[in-house]
Design a protein around this motif. Structure first.
Motif, PDB file in Angstrom:
ATOM      1  N   THR A  27       4.505   1.036  -5.252  1.00 33.42           N
ATOM      2  CA  THR A  27       3.482   0.330  -4.490  1.00 33.42           C
ATOM      3  C   THR A  27       2.832   1.288  -3.507  1.00 33.42           C
ATOM      4  O   THR A  27       3.531   1.998  -2.777  1.00 33.42           O
ATOM      5  CB  THR A  27       4.103  -0.851  -3.733  1.00 33.42           C
ATOM      6  OG1 THR A  27       4.661  -1.767  -4.678  1.00 33.42           O
ATOM      7  CG2 THR A  27       3.066  -1.565  -2.878  1.00 33.42           C
ATOM      8  N   PRO A  28       1.504   1.366  -3.463  1.00 28.72           N
ATOM      9  CA  PRO A  28       0.840   2.276  -2.528  1.00 28.72           C
ATOM     10  C   PRO A  28       1.235   1.990  -1.084  1.00 28.72           C
ATOM     11  O   PRO A  28       1.435   0.828  -0.694  1.00 28.72           O
ATOM     12  CB  PRO A  28      -0.648   1.988  -2.760  1.00 28.72           C
ATOM     13  CG  PRO A  28      -0.725   1.421  -4.138  1.00 28.72           C
ATOM     14  CD  PRO A  28       0.545   0.651  -4.320  1.00 28.72           C
ATOM     15  N   ALA A  29       1.356   3.019  -0.298  1.00 29.70           N
ATOM     16  CA  ALA A  29       1.663   2.853   1.123  1.00 29.70           C
ATOM     17  C   ALA A  29       0.513   2.130   1.808  1.00 29.70           C
ATOM     18  O   ALA A  29      -0.657   2.359   1.476  1.00 29.70           O
ATOM     19  CB  ALA A  29       1.891   4.211   1.766  1.00 29.70           C
ATOM     20  N   VAL A  34      -2.962  -2.396   7.946  1.00 30.36           N
ATOM     21  CA  VAL A  34      -2.772  -3.400   6.891  1.00 30.36           C
ATOM     22  C   VAL A  34      -1.468  -4.151   7.147  1.00 30.36           C
ATOM     23  O   VAL A  34      -0.430  -3.547   7.420  1.00 30.36           O
ATOM     24  CB  VAL A  34      -2.760  -2.739   5.503  1.00 30.36           C
ATOM     25  CG1 VAL A  34      -2.350  -3.742   4.432  1.00 30.36           C
ATOM     26  CG2 VAL A  34      -4.127  -2.152   5.187  1.00 30.36           C
ATOM     27  N   SER A  35      -1.510  -5.475   7.043  1.00 25.28           N
ATOM     28  CA  SER A  35      -0.338  -6.295   7.351  1.00 25.28           C
ATOM     29  C   SER A  35       0.468  -6.599   6.104  1.00 25.28           C
ATOM     30  O   SER A  35       0.048  -6.333   4.986  1.00 25.28           O
ATOM     31  CB  SER A  35      -0.793  -7.637   7.947  1.00 25.28           C
ATOM     32  OG  SER A  35      -1.324  -8.463   6.925  1.00 25.28           O
ATOM     33  N   GLY A  36       1.640  -7.190   6.367  1.00 27.30           N
ATOM     34  CA  GLY A  36       2.383  -7.863   5.312  1.00 27.30           C
ATOM     35  C   GLY A  36       3.051  -6.950   4.298  1.00 27.30           C
ATOM     36  O   GLY A  36       3.306  -5.797   4.595  1.00 27.30           O
ATOM     37  N   GLU A  51       2.463 -13.999  -1.790  1.00 26.00           N
ATOM     38  CA  GLU A  51       2.539 -12.980  -0.749  1.00 26.00           C
ATOM     39  C   GLU A  51       1.116 -12.607  -0.343  1.00 26.00           C
ATOM     40  O   GLU A  51       0.326 -12.143  -1.174  1.00 26.00           O
ATOM     41  CB  GLU A  51       3.297 -11.756  -1.251  1.00 26.00           C
ATOM     42  CG  GLU A  51       4.761 -12.053  -1.560  1.00 26.00           C
ATOM     43  CD  GLU A  51       5.509 -10.869  -2.160  1.00 26.00           C
ATOM     44  OE1 GLU A  51       6.753 -10.925  -2.233  1.00 26.00           O
ATOM     45  OE2 GLU A  51       4.842  -9.877  -2.551  1.00 26.00           O
ATOM     46  N   LEU A  52       0.809 -12.831   0.938  1.00 24.60           N
ATOM     47  CA  LEU A  52      -0.525 -12.555   1.458  1.00 24.60           C
ATOM     48  C   LEU A  52      -0.512 -11.254   2.250  1.00 24.60           C
ATOM     49  O   LEU A  52       0.260 -11.092   3.197  1.00 24.60           O
ATOM     50  CB  LEU A  52      -0.986 -13.700   2.352  1.00 24.60           C
ATOM     51  CG  LEU A  52      -2.385 -13.567   2.966  1.00 24.60           C
ATOM     52  CD1 LEU A  52      -3.466 -13.562   1.881  1.00 24.60           C
ATOM     53  CD2 LEU A  52      -2.633 -14.693   3.975  1.00 24.60           C
ATOM     54  N   THR A  53      -1.353 -10.333   1.844  1.00 22.76           N
ATOM     55  CA  THR A  53      -1.506  -9.056   2.531  1.00 22.76           C
ATOM     56  C   THR A  53      -2.922  -8.977   3.077  1.00 22.76           C
ATOM     57  O   THR A  53      -3.893  -9.135   2.329  1.00 22.76           O
ATOM     58  CB  THR A  53      -1.260  -7.871   1.576  1.00 22.76           C
ATOM     59  OG1 THR A  53       0.020  -8.024   0.959  1.00 22.76           O
ATOM     60  CG2 THR A  53      -1.300  -6.550   2.322  1.00 22.76           C
ATOM     61  N   LEU A  54      -3.039  -8.752   4.388  1.00 20.23           N
ATOM     62  CA  LEU A  54      -4.338  -8.711   5.041  1.00 20.23           C
ATOM     63  C   LEU A  54      -4.747  -7.274   5.348  1.00 20.23           C
ATOM     64  O   LEU A  54      -3.915  -6.450   5.740  1.00 20.23           O
ATOM     65  CB  LEU A  54      -4.313  -9.518   6.337  1.00 20.23           C
ATOM     66  CG  LEU A  54      -4.032 -11.011   6.182  1.00 20.23           C
ATOM     67  CD1 LEU A  54      -3.963 -11.680   7.551  1.00 20.23           C
ATOM     68  CD2 LEU A  54      -5.092 -11.678   5.314  1.00 20.23           C
ATOM     69  N   PRO A  55      -6.017  -6.981   5.177  1.00 20.08           N
ATOM     70  CA  PRO A  55      -6.491  -5.617   5.456  1.00 20.08           C
ATOM     71  C   PRO A  55      -6.651  -5.382   6.947  1.00 20.08           C
ATOM     72  O   PRO A  55      -6.581  -6.315   7.753  1.00 20.08           O
ATOM     73  CB  PRO A  55      -7.853  -5.587   4.752  1.00 20.08           C
ATOM     74  CG  PRO A  55      -8.341  -6.998   4.866  1.00 20.08           C
ATOM     75  CD  PRO A  55      -7.103  -7.863   4.725  1.00 20.08           C
ATOM     76  N   ASP A  86      -3.089  -2.061  -3.051  1.00 23.00           N
ATOM     77  CA  ASP A  86      -4.293  -1.248  -3.209  1.00 23.00           C
ATOM     78  C   ASP A  86      -5.534  -2.026  -2.793  1.00 23.00           C
ATOM     79  O   ASP A  86      -6.431  -1.473  -2.128  1.00 23.00           O
ATOM     80  CB  ASP A  86      -4.416  -0.783  -4.653  1.00 23.00           C
ATOM     81  CG  ASP A  86      -5.545   0.210  -4.851  1.00 23.00           C
ATOM     82  OD1 ASP A  86      -5.465   1.316  -4.292  1.00 23.00           O
ATOM     83  OD2 ASP A  86      -6.514  -0.136  -5.553  1.00 23.00           O
ATOM     84  N   LEU A  87      -5.604  -3.287  -3.154  1.00 22.63           N
ATOM     85  CA  LEU A  87      -6.751  -4.110  -2.789  1.00 22.63           C
ATOM     86  C   LEU A  87      -6.845  -4.299  -1.274  1.00 22.63           C
ATOM     87  O   LEU A  87      -7.936  -4.236  -0.696  1.00 22.63           O
ATOM     88  CB  LEU A  87      -6.660  -5.466  -3.493  1.00 22.63           C
ATOM     89  CG  LEU A  87      -6.833  -5.422  -5.017  1.00 22.63           C
ATOM     90  CD1 LEU A  87      -6.305  -6.707  -5.651  1.00 22.63           C
ATOM     91  CD2 LEU A  87      -8.290  -5.203  -5.389  1.00 22.63           C
ATOM     92  N   ALA A  88      -5.702  -4.534  -0.623  1.00 25.85           N
ATOM     93  CA  ALA A  88      -5.701  -4.699   0.832  1.00 25.85           C
ATOM     94  C   ALA A  88      -6.109  -3.411   1.530  1.00 25.85           C
ATOM     95  O   ALA A  88      -6.787  -3.437   2.565  1.00 25.85           O
ATOM     96  CB  ALA A  88      -4.327  -5.160   1.307  1.00 25.85           C
ATOM     97  N   ASN A  89      -5.704  -2.287   0.976  1.00 25.78           N
ATOM     98  CA  ASN A  89      -6.101  -0.998   1.563  1.00 25.78           C
ATOM     99  C   ASN A  89      -7.610  -0.789   1.510  1.00 25.78           C
ATOM    100  O   ASN A  89      -8.146   0.069   2.216  1.00 25.78           O
ATOM    101  CB  ASN A  89      -5.408   0.149   0.824  1.00 25.78           C
ATOM    102  CG  ASN A  89      -3.953   0.299   1.214  1.00 25.78           C
ATOM    103  OD1 ASN A  89      -3.486  -0.303   2.175  1.00 25.78           O
ATOM    104  ND2 ASN A  89      -3.210   1.105   0.462  1.00 25.78           N
ATOM    105  N   ARG A  90      -8.282  -1.580   0.671  1.00 23.96           N
ATOM    106  CA  ARG A  90      -9.729  -1.439   0.505  1.00 23.96           C
ATOM    107  C   ARG A  90     -10.494  -2.640   1.037  1.00 23.96           C
ATOM    108  O   ARG A  90     -11.604  -2.943   0.597  1.00 23.96           O
ATOM    109  CB  ARG A  90     -10.062  -1.166  -0.966  1.00 23.96           C
ATOM    110  CG  ARG A  90      -9.685   0.255  -1.345  1.00 23.96           C
ATOM    111  CD  ARG A  90      -9.567   0.467  -2.829  1.00 23.96           C
ATOM    112  NE  ARG A  90      -9.364   1.897  -3.108  1.00 23.96           N
ATOM    113  CZ  ARG A  90      -8.210   2.550  -2.963  1.00 23.96           C
ATOM    114  NH1 ARG A  90      -7.141   1.887  -2.551  1.00 23.96           N
ATOM    115  NH2 ARG A  90      -8.117   3.841  -3.227  1.00 23.96           N
ATOM    116  N   GLY A  91      -9.890  -3.348   1.976  1.00 23.58           N
ATOM    117  CA  GLY A  91     -10.622  -4.351   2.728  1.00 23.58           C
ATOM    118  C   GLY A  91     -10.548  -5.776   2.231  1.00 23.58           C
ATOM    119  O   GLY A  91     -11.199  -6.659   2.796  1.00 23.58           O
TER     120      GLY A  91
END
Length: 290
Positions: A27-29, A34-36, A51-55, A86-91
């Motif tokens: 999994t990308p760092a 970035v949360s979660g 699982e919700l990950t927020l940018p 990866d998606l969260a890392n991009r906003g």
């Protein structure tokens, strides 16, 4: 079933876990801020959560990640975690969902546990997980779903929810998708059943063959729900040995949606964030949100 047929089915069932293990990726760092991921339940069953990950900073859209694995309990949302990161890392806010899956031993046969997935539980869960986003402070007019393999079927179906007849599973959505990206998706359940895709997985999901339960297939198969009303981009590798390219070709030929073929890519390249195949999927989601 003949002994040869039984051995062939067993070999097919064993092949996917081995391939999944071989394609395991880190999994990308998380990028700074970035949360979660934060676990949120949408029901009482152990599989009813996401699982919700927020940018960091402003949320420019929401990506619902739906994992594959032929709708079976052997596979879970861990397959979607690298993509969500990866998606969260991009906003994007990434909502990686779990759902009840099938624990059947033979096509259309008795299930081990009536509380397991299949028709209608799997569909009820995907709908409920997406609708849970309505309770979050997120841009609900900018929600795209990305699903791999069986997850491709589920996001295609989810995109079509506004057109489902009242009272059927998934009808009257609280959250409407702006579009979907189907990664090597099973987009025509009738054809997949007839072609033996997943060695009986389709029949296990639907609780019978297209001949036995045609009304279910008419509600669940993305190609049967045309016109869907929002874009569904199909991305498929030319060397996919699990879900035939034919599935995406048939859907896009009927729908007029975009098909992107990735030369030389297998079934799992599309869920590896280090590959060009995944970047094509991510760009397709961005294009839907643009």
């Amino acid at each position: 079933m003949t002994r040869r047929g039984l051995l062939g089915r067993l070999a097919s069932l064993l092949a996917l876990p081995a391939a999944l293990a071989a394609c395991s990726v880190a999994t990308p760092a998380p990028a700074p801020g970035v949360s979660g991921p934060r676990r949120i339940t949408y029901g009482s069953h152990p599989s009813q959560f996401g699982e919700l990950t927020l940018p960091a900073g402003a949320v420019r859209g929401v990506a619902v990640v739906v994992h594959g694995g032929f709708w079976r309990q052997s596979y879970g949302l861990e397959l979607g975690r690298p993509l969500a990161a990866d998606l969260a890392n991009r906003g994007l806010a990434a909502w990686n969902i779990e759902y009840r899956r099938v624990a059947a031993g033979s096509a259309g046969g008795p299930r081990i546990d009536t509380e397991d997935g299949g028709w209608t539980a799997t569909f009820d869960d995907v709908a409920a997980a997406i609708d849970l986003l309505a309770a979050q402070s997120l841009p609900l007019d900018r929600v795209v779903a990305i699903g791999h393999s069986a997850g491709g079927q589920l996001v295609g179906w989810a995109a079509a929810r506004p057109g489902l007849p009242a009272g059927t599973p998934g009808a009257s959505p609280k959250v409407r998708l702006r579009g979907a990206v189907a990664q090597a998706g099973v987009m025509d359940l009738v054809d997949a059943s007839r072609q033996g895709v997943g060695s009986g997985a389709v029949e296990d999901l639907m609780g019978g063959s297209p001949t036995a339960v045609p009304d279910r297939y008419a509600l669940a198969s993305p190609i049967a729900r045309l016109p869907i009303g929002v874009p569904v981009t199909c991305v498929h590798g030319t060397e996919d040995g699990n879900v035939p390219l034919r599935q995406s070709q048939r859907f896009t030929a009927a729908s007029g949606d975009r098909l992107v073929t990735i030369d030389g890519a297998d079934h799992f390249a599309l869920i590896d964030p280090t590959t060009d195949a995944w970047r094509v999927c991510r760009d397709a989601a961005d294009a839907i949100l643009a």
